[in-house]
Design a protein around this motif. Structure first.
Motif, PDB file in Angstrom:
ATOM      1  N   UNK A  51       0.858  -1.134  -0.037  1.00  0.00           N
ATOM      2  CA  UNK A  51       0.070   0.097   0.073  1.00  0.00           C
ATOM      3  C   UNK A  51       0.897   1.266   0.011  1.00  0.00           C
ATOM      4  N   UNK A  52       0.952   2.155  -1.204  1.00  0.00           N
ATOM      5  CA  UNK A  52       1.845   3.166  -1.025  1.00  0.00           C
ATOM      6  C   UNK A  52       1.235   4.274  -0.244  1.00  0.00           C
ATOM      7  N   UNK A  53       0.251   4.306   0.324  1.00  0.00           N
ATOM      8  CA  UNK A  53      -0.459   5.146   1.154  1.00  0.00           C
ATOM      9  C   UNK A  53      -0.149   4.818   2.554  1.00  0.00           C
ATOM     10  N   UNK A  54       0.274   3.545   2.768  1.00  0.00           N
ATOM     11  CA  UNK A  54       0.493   3.304   4.226  1.00  0.00           C
ATOM     12  C   UNK A  54       1.002   4.343   5.155  1.00  0.00           C
ATOM     13  N   UNK A  55       0.671   4.585   6.246  1.00  0.00           N
ATOM     14  CA  UNK A  55       1.202   5.630   7.150  1.00  0.00           C
ATOM     15  C   UNK A  55       1.824   5.292   8.279  1.00  0.00           C
ATOM     16  N   UNK A  56       1.454   4.404   9.264  1.00  0.00           N
ATOM     17  CA  UNK A  56       2.014   3.741  10.397  1.00  0.00           C
ATOM     18  C   UNK A  56       1.067   2.665  10.996  1.00  0.00           C
ATOM     19  N   UNK A  57       1.937   2.181  12.146  1.00  0.00           N
ATOM     20  CA  UNK A  57       1.632   1.015  12.642  1.00  0.00           C
ATOM     21  C   UNK A  57       2.078   0.993  14.239  1.00  0.00           C
ATOM     22  N   UNK A  58       1.199   0.654  15.129  1.00  0.00           N
ATOM     23  CA  UNK A  58       1.818   0.650  16.629  1.00  0.00           C
ATOM     24  C   UNK A  58       2.096  -0.921  17.070  1.00  0.00           C
ATOM     25  N   UNK A  59       3.100  -1.078  17.653  1.00  0.00           N
ATOM     26  CA  UNK A  59       3.238  -2.441  18.365  1.00  0.00           C
ATOM     27  C   UNK A  59       2.240  -2.663  19.236  1.00  0.00           C
ATOM     28  N   UNK A  60       1.581  -1.712  20.055  1.00  0.00           N
ATOM     29  CA  UNK A  60       0.629  -2.071  21.106  1.00  0.00           C
ATOM     30  C   UNK A  60      -0.498  -2.622  20.486  1.00  0.00           C
ATOM     31  N   UNK A  61      -0.955  -2.128  19.214  1.00  0.00           N
ATOM     32  CA  UNK A  61      -2.143  -2.478  18.572  1.00  0.00           C
ATOM     33  C   UNK A  61      -1.697  -3.853  17.847  1.00  0.00           C
ATOM     34  N   UNK A  62      -0.779  -4.268  17.485  1.00  0.00           N
ATOM     35  CA  UNK A  62      -0.282  -5.295  16.872  1.00  0.00           C
ATOM     36  C   UNK A  62      -0.016  -6.547  17.835  1.00  0.00           C
ATOM     37  N   UNK A  63       0.428  -6.187  19.153  1.00  0.00           N
ATOM     38  CA  UNK A  63       0.517  -7.355  20.187  1.00  0.00           C
ATOM     39  C   UNK A  63      -0.676  -7.192  21.093  1.00  0.00           C
ATOM     40  N   UNK A  64      -1.729  -6.864  20.937  1.00  0.00           N
ATOM     41  CA  UNK A  64      -2.737  -6.671  21.906  1.00  0.00           C
ATOM     42  C   UNK A  64      -2.965  -8.153  22.510  1.00  0.00           C
ATOM     43  N   UNK A  65      -2.914  -9.273  21.515  1.00  0.00           N
ATOM     44  CA  UNK A  65      -3.728 -10.454  21.928  1.00  0.00           C
ATOM     45  C   UNK A  65      -2.787 -11.189  23.031  1.00  0.00           C
ATOM     46  N   UNK A  66      -1.243 -10.736  22.748  1.00  0.00           N
ATOM     47  CA  UNK A  66      -0.265 -11.527  23.776  1.00  0.00           C
ATOM     48  C   UNK A  66      -0.319 -10.767  24.985  1.00  0.00           C
ATOM     49  N   UNK A  67      -1.356  -9.632  25.270  1.00  0.00           N
ATOM     50  CA  UNK A  67      -1.135  -9.084  26.446  1.00  0.00           C
ATOM     51  C   UNK A  67       0.226  -7.998  26.975  1.00  0.00           C
ATOM     52  N   UNK A  68       0.521  -7.753  25.613  1.00  0.00           N
ATOM     53  CA  UNK A  68       2.040  -7.075  25.760  1.00  0.00           C
ATOM     54  C   UNK A  68       1.656  -5.815  26.593  1.00  0.00           C
ATOM     55  N   UNK A  69       2.788  -5.558  27.582  1.00  0.00           N
ATOM     56  CA  UNK A  69       2.606  -4.286  28.356  1.00  0.00           C
ATOM     57  C   UNK A  69       3.612  -3.434  28.292  1.00  0.00           C
ATOM     58  N   UNK A  70       4.329  -3.431  27.493  1.00  0.00           N
ATOM     59  CA  UNK A  70       5.631  -2.718  27.124  1.00  0.00           C
ATOM     60  C   UNK A  70       5.636  -1.540  26.446  1.00  0.00           C
ATOM     61  N   UNK A  71       6.620  -0.686  26.306  1.00  0.00           N
ATOM     62  CA  UNK A  71       6.434   0.371  25.584  1.00  0.00           C
ATOM     63  C   UNK A  71       5.834   0.364  24.424  1.00  0.00           C
ATOM     64  N   UNK A  72       5.380   1.290  23.564  1.00  0.00           N
ATOM     65  CA  UNK A  72       4.997   1.264  22.201  1.00  0.00           C
ATOM     66  C   UNK A  72       5.991   1.635  21.209  1.00  0.00           C
ATOM     67  N   UNK A  73       6.130   1.157  20.155  1.00  0.00           N
ATOM     68  CA  UNK A  73       7.179   1.445  18.965  1.00  0.00           C
ATOM     69  C   UNK A  73       5.991   1.636  17.961  1.00  0.00           C
ATOM     70  N   UNK A  74       6.356   2.715  17.353  1.00  0.00           N
ATOM     71  CA  UNK A  74       5.376   3.302  16.241  1.00  0.00           C
ATOM     72  C   UNK A  74       6.294   3.367  14.977  1.00  0.00           C
ATOM     73  N   UNK A  75       6.040   2.593  13.897  1.00  0.00           N
ATOM     74  CA  UNK A  75       6.699   2.728  12.714  1.00  0.00           C
ATOM     75  C   UNK A  75       5.958   3.457  11.743  1.00  0.00           C
ATOM     76  N   UNK A  76       6.591   4.804  11.180  1.00  0.00           N
ATOM     77  CA  UNK A  76       6.000   5.521  10.140  1.00  0.00           C
ATOM     78  C   UNK A  76       6.798   5.169   8.693  1.00  0.00           C
ATOM     79  N   UNK A  77       6.087   5.422   7.731  1.00  0.00           N
ATOM     80  CA  UNK A  77       6.813   5.128   6.295  1.00  0.00           C
ATOM     81  C   UNK A  77       6.979   6.606   5.852  1.00  0.00           C
TER      82      UNK A  77
END
Length: 81
Positions: A51-77
């Motif tokens: 997706x050439x319009x891809x903007x960003x993604x959060x680790x917190x959102x990606x890992x929510x099922x694993x009950x991840x409680x650590x700091x967020x990592x946000x990747x911006x394109x």
């Protein structure tokens, strides 16, 4: 690539302290953390390629099922860099 960070003690980091460009970042990880981060970066890569319009993604959102409680990592394109 640029790396930014916020103060861990700020309740709303962007409004209170903003973000600062970092020269270096150190991640202290378990093997499980490293696997999750690797999968997260791979997911970001795949979505960005598709997706050439891809903007960003959060680790917190990606890992929510694993009950991840650590700091967020946000990747911006950034197509310009």
């Amino acid at each position: 690539m640029k790396v930014y960070g916020t103060d861990v003690n700020a309740s709303n980091p962007v409004e209170e302290t903003g973000v600062s460009e970092l020269r270096e970042a150190t991640l202290v990880v378990s093997l499980e953390d490293l696997k999750m981060i690797s999968e997260f970066f791979t997911a970001c890569y795949d979505e960005y390629c598709e997706n050439p319009e891809w903007d960003h993604k959060h680790l917190i959102d990606f890992a929510y099922r694993s009950r991840y409680q650590g700091p967020d990592i946000i990747v911006y394109g950034s197509r310009s860099e």
